[in-house]
Motif scaffolding. Structure first.
Motif, PDB file in Angstrom:
ATOM      1  N   MET A  17     -15.682  24.353  50.413  1.00 53.95           N
ATOM      2  CA  MET A  17     -15.424  23.214  51.293  1.00 53.95           C
ATOM      3  C   MET A  17     -13.943  22.842  51.307  1.00 53.95           C
ATOM      4  O   MET A  17     -13.371  22.506  52.321  1.00 53.95           O
ATOM      5  N   SER A  18     -13.334  22.956  50.140  1.00 49.53           N
ATOM      6  CA  SER A  18     -11.923  22.584  50.055  1.00 49.53           C
ATOM      7  C   SER A  18     -11.022  23.581  50.770  1.00 49.53           C
ATOM      8  O   SER A  18      -9.843  23.326  50.979  1.00 49.53           O
ATOM      9  N   SER A  19     -11.567  24.750  51.155  1.00 46.57           N
ATOM     10  CA  SER A  19     -10.736  25.770  51.785  1.00 46.57           C
ATOM     11  C   SER A  19     -10.432  25.465  53.247  1.00 46.57           C
ATOM     12  O   SER A  19      -9.489  26.003  53.797  1.00 46.57           O
ATOM     13  N   TRP A  20     -11.246  24.619  53.885  1.00 42.37           N
ATOM     14  CA  TRP A  20     -11.007  24.360  55.307  1.00 42.37           C
ATOM     15  C   TRP A  20     -10.825  22.886  55.650  1.00 42.37           C
ATOM     16  O   TRP A  20     -10.324  22.564  56.728  1.00 42.37           O
ATOM     17  N   LEU A  21     -11.186  21.970  54.770  1.00 43.28           N
ATOM     18  CA  LEU A  21     -10.979  20.552  55.041  1.00 43.28           C
ATOM     19  C   LEU A  21      -9.571  20.139  54.612  1.00 43.28           C
ATOM     20  O   LEU A  21      -9.172  20.381  53.470  1.00 43.28           O
ATOM     21  N   PRO A  22      -8.790  19.521  55.503  1.00 39.69           N
ATOM     22  CA  PRO A  22      -7.493  19.008  55.080  1.00 39.69           C
ATOM     23  C   PRO A  22      -7.689  17.883  54.078  1.00 39.69           C
ATOM     24  O   PRO A  22      -8.498  16.973  54.299  1.00 39.69           O
ATOM     25  N   SER A  23      -7.010  17.931  52.972  1.00 41.16           N
ATOM     26  CA  SER A  23      -7.264  16.943  51.925  1.00 41.16           C
ATOM     27  C   SER A  23      -6.023  16.747  51.059  1.00 41.16           C
ATOM     28  O   SER A  23      -5.062  17.508  51.117  1.00 41.16           O
ATOM     29  N   ILE A  24      -6.093  15.702  50.250  1.00 40.63           N
ATOM     30  CA  ILE A  24      -5.058  15.382  49.269  1.00 40.63           C
ATOM     31  C   ILE A  24      -5.675  15.488  47.889  1.00 40.63           C
ATOM     32  O   ILE A  24      -6.793  15.002  47.665  1.00 40.63           O
ATOM     33  N   SER A  25      -4.991  16.102  46.990  1.00 39.61           N
ATOM     34  CA  SER A  25      -5.529  16.275  45.640  1.00 39.61           C
ATOM     35  C   SER A  25      -5.577  14.944  44.891  1.00 39.61           C
ATOM     36  O   SER A  25      -4.750  14.060  45.107  1.00 39.61           O
ATOM     37  N   TYR A  26      -6.578  14.804  44.034  1.00 37.31           N
ATOM     38  CA  TYR A  26      -6.667  13.637  43.156  1.00 37.31           C
ATOM     39  C   TYR A  26      -5.504  13.667  42.170  1.00 37.31           C
ATOM     40  O   TYR A  26      -5.104  14.726  41.685  1.00 37.31           O
ATOM     41  N   GLY A  27      -4.983  12.503  41.865  1.00 37.24           N
ATOM     42  CA  GLY A  27      -3.903  12.425  40.887  1.00 37.24           C
ATOM     43  C   GLY A  27      -4.432  12.446  39.459  1.00 37.24           C
ATOM     44  O   GLY A  27      -5.639  12.427  39.216  1.00 37.24           O
ATOM     45  N   ASN A  28      -3.542  12.476  38.520  1.00 43.79           N
ATOM     46  CA  ASN A  28      -3.881  12.423  37.094  1.00 43.79           C
ATOM     47  C   ASN A  28      -3.126  11.267  36.453  1.00 43.79           C
ATOM     48  O   ASN A  28      -2.104  11.464  35.777  1.00 43.79           O
ATOM     49  N   PRO A  29      -3.620  10.052  36.668  1.00 41.51           N
ATOM     50  CA  PRO A  29      -2.898   8.872  36.179  1.00 41.51           C
ATOM     51  C   PRO A  29      -2.879   8.797  34.661  1.00 41.51           C
ATOM     52  O   PRO A  29      -3.808   9.251  33.978  1.00 41.51           O
ATOM     53  N   THR A  30      -1.841   8.222  34.139  1.00 40.81           N
ATOM     54  CA  THR A  30      -1.719   8.041  32.690  1.00 40.81           C
ATOM     55  C   THR A  30      -2.084   6.632  32.255  1.00 40.81           C
ATOM     56  O   THR A  30      -2.223   6.354  31.072  1.00 40.81           O
ATOM     57  N   GLY A  31      -2.248   5.725  33.198  1.00 38.49           N
ATOM     58  CA  GLY A  31      -2.594   4.345  32.868  1.00 38.49           C
ATOM     59  C   GLY A  31      -2.454   3.460  34.076  1.00 38.49           C
ATOM     60  O   GLY A  31      -1.987   3.900  35.134  1.00 38.49           O
ATOM     61  N   GLY A  32      -2.859   2.204  33.937  1.00 31.78           N
ATOM     62  CA  GLY A  32      -2.805   1.284  35.057  1.00 31.78           C
ATOM     63  C   GLY A  32      -2.243  -0.070  34.664  1.00 31.78           C
ATOM     64  O   GLY A  32      -2.062  -0.375  33.474  1.00 31.78           O
ATOM     65  N   TYR A  33      -2.012  -0.881  35.680  1.00 38.22           N
ATOM     66  CA  TYR A  33      -1.411  -2.201  35.482  1.00 38.22           C
ATOM     67  C   TYR A  33      -2.289  -3.096  34.620  1.00 38.22           C
ATOM     68  O   TYR A  33      -1.782  -3.925  33.851  1.00 38.22           O
TER      69      TYR A  33
END
Length: 325
Positions: A1-17
């Motif tokens: 599915m990821s081969s034909w749908l335009p998408s943005i990769s999930y990030g790898n956050p280190t922490g949040g506010y």
């Protein structure tokens, strides 16, 4: 599915506010992958539906003169959405309590509206004290246990009690053959009636059957939507690890569609709105005001609203003291 749908990769956050997490629950949506200012962005933003529906409900109550208890219920509904928004944005324990306990308090309000109707002031007072004591007990015991299962069970039981009682009252008071006992019904229809009286009685029966049909349609839609959201949320809990893999495989924004708790917000928010609206209409019908209020539900996918009929809006001679009890 990821081969034909335009998408943005999930990030790898280190922490949040809002770190660290202090809530007793952390849902299947990954934390801070979209922004450092919202721990669960989808679970946060889907609560805007609650806030919007609450605004519509409050405006409708003010515009059409619905009973105050339903205005207060919509305010409670607004508090549920606001509390859930803050909880999922921060994953802080105090915000979790605002989210979950406001669900209990709002359901207690609907319980009062259901069981206090046409009862004495003394009964209504005792009922209010009982529900207040119950809400306080649930609050304190839940804070002591800090077990989400206790809150979920308490909310489920309260909701089931209110729904069952409301449906019973609806059928008993609106179904033509259940409006009075069987003997009273037979006596009423055995006595001689004029042709005009028979026409009026038959017309009222047809009207009430039509109203019952629409009410059951509202119940079916609202309950199906609510339970559908609950089912999807449970899938989210059971298959969380797989869902996270699939979300990352298809990327954003498509992965949002696999956020089960977000669907829970959208579907239960819709179901709860339908329930309060049904409660408003039922109350007017129990007061014998079927001809003064009507259901506006033009399309199956639109929101229902209980509105004053045009004849009532233009009739300045209406006397509220003549309500049917």
């Amino acid at each position: 599915m990821s081969s034909w749908l335009p998408s943005i990769s999930y990030g790898n956050p280190t922490g949040g506010y809002w770190d660290p997490v202090t809530s007793t629950i952390n849902w299947c949506e990954e934390d801070y992958y979209a922004t450092p200012y919202a721990a669960e962005i989808v679970n946060t933003l889907t609560n805007l539906l609650f806030i919007y529906f609450a605004y519509l409900g409050i405006q409708s109550c003010r515009k059409h003169g619905h009973d105050t208890i339903f205005l207060v219920s919509f305010v409670g509904y607004l508090l549920v959405g606001t509390g859930s928004f803050l909880f999922h944005a921060t994953l802080k324990y105090p915000m979790q309590l605002v989210d979950e306990l406001s669900m209990i308090y709002t359901t207690c309000l609907m319980c009062y509206a259901t069981f206090s109707y046409s009862r004495s002031r003394l009964f209504s007072l005792y009922l209010a004290l009982f529900l207040l004591s119950l809400a306080i007990f649930i609050t304190l015991y839940y804070h002591y246990l800090q077990d989400p299962a206790f809150h979920q069970n308490a909310y489920t039981i309260l909701t089931a009690v209110v729904l069952t009682r409301s449906m019973y009252v609806m059928e008993l008071n609106l179904r033509p053959r259940l409006k009075q006992s069987e003997s009273e019904y037979k006596l009423l229809h055995k006595r001689s009636m004029t042709a005009d009286e028979k026409l009026v009685s038959q017309g009222e029966d047809r009207r009430d059957r039509k109203i019952l049909g629409m009410m059951w349609a509202m119940i079916a839609f609202g309950l199906t939507t609510f339970l559908g959201g609950f089912f999807i949320w449970n899938l989210d809990n059971v298959y969380c690890s797989k869902l996270r893999v699939w979300r990352r495989a298809i990327g954003l924004p498509w992965g949002i569609l696999l956020e089960g708790h977000g669907w829970w917000h959208l579907m239960t928010g819709t179901g709860a709105y339908f329930y309060i609206t049904w409660g408003i209409w039922l109350r007017h019908c129990l007061n014998g005001r079927q001809d003064e209020y009507d259901l506006s539900w033009p399309r199956f996918w639109s929101l229902p609203e209980i509105v004053r009929t045009k004849s009532v809006e233009s009739d300045t001679r209406y006397d509220p003291s003549k309500k049917k009890i």
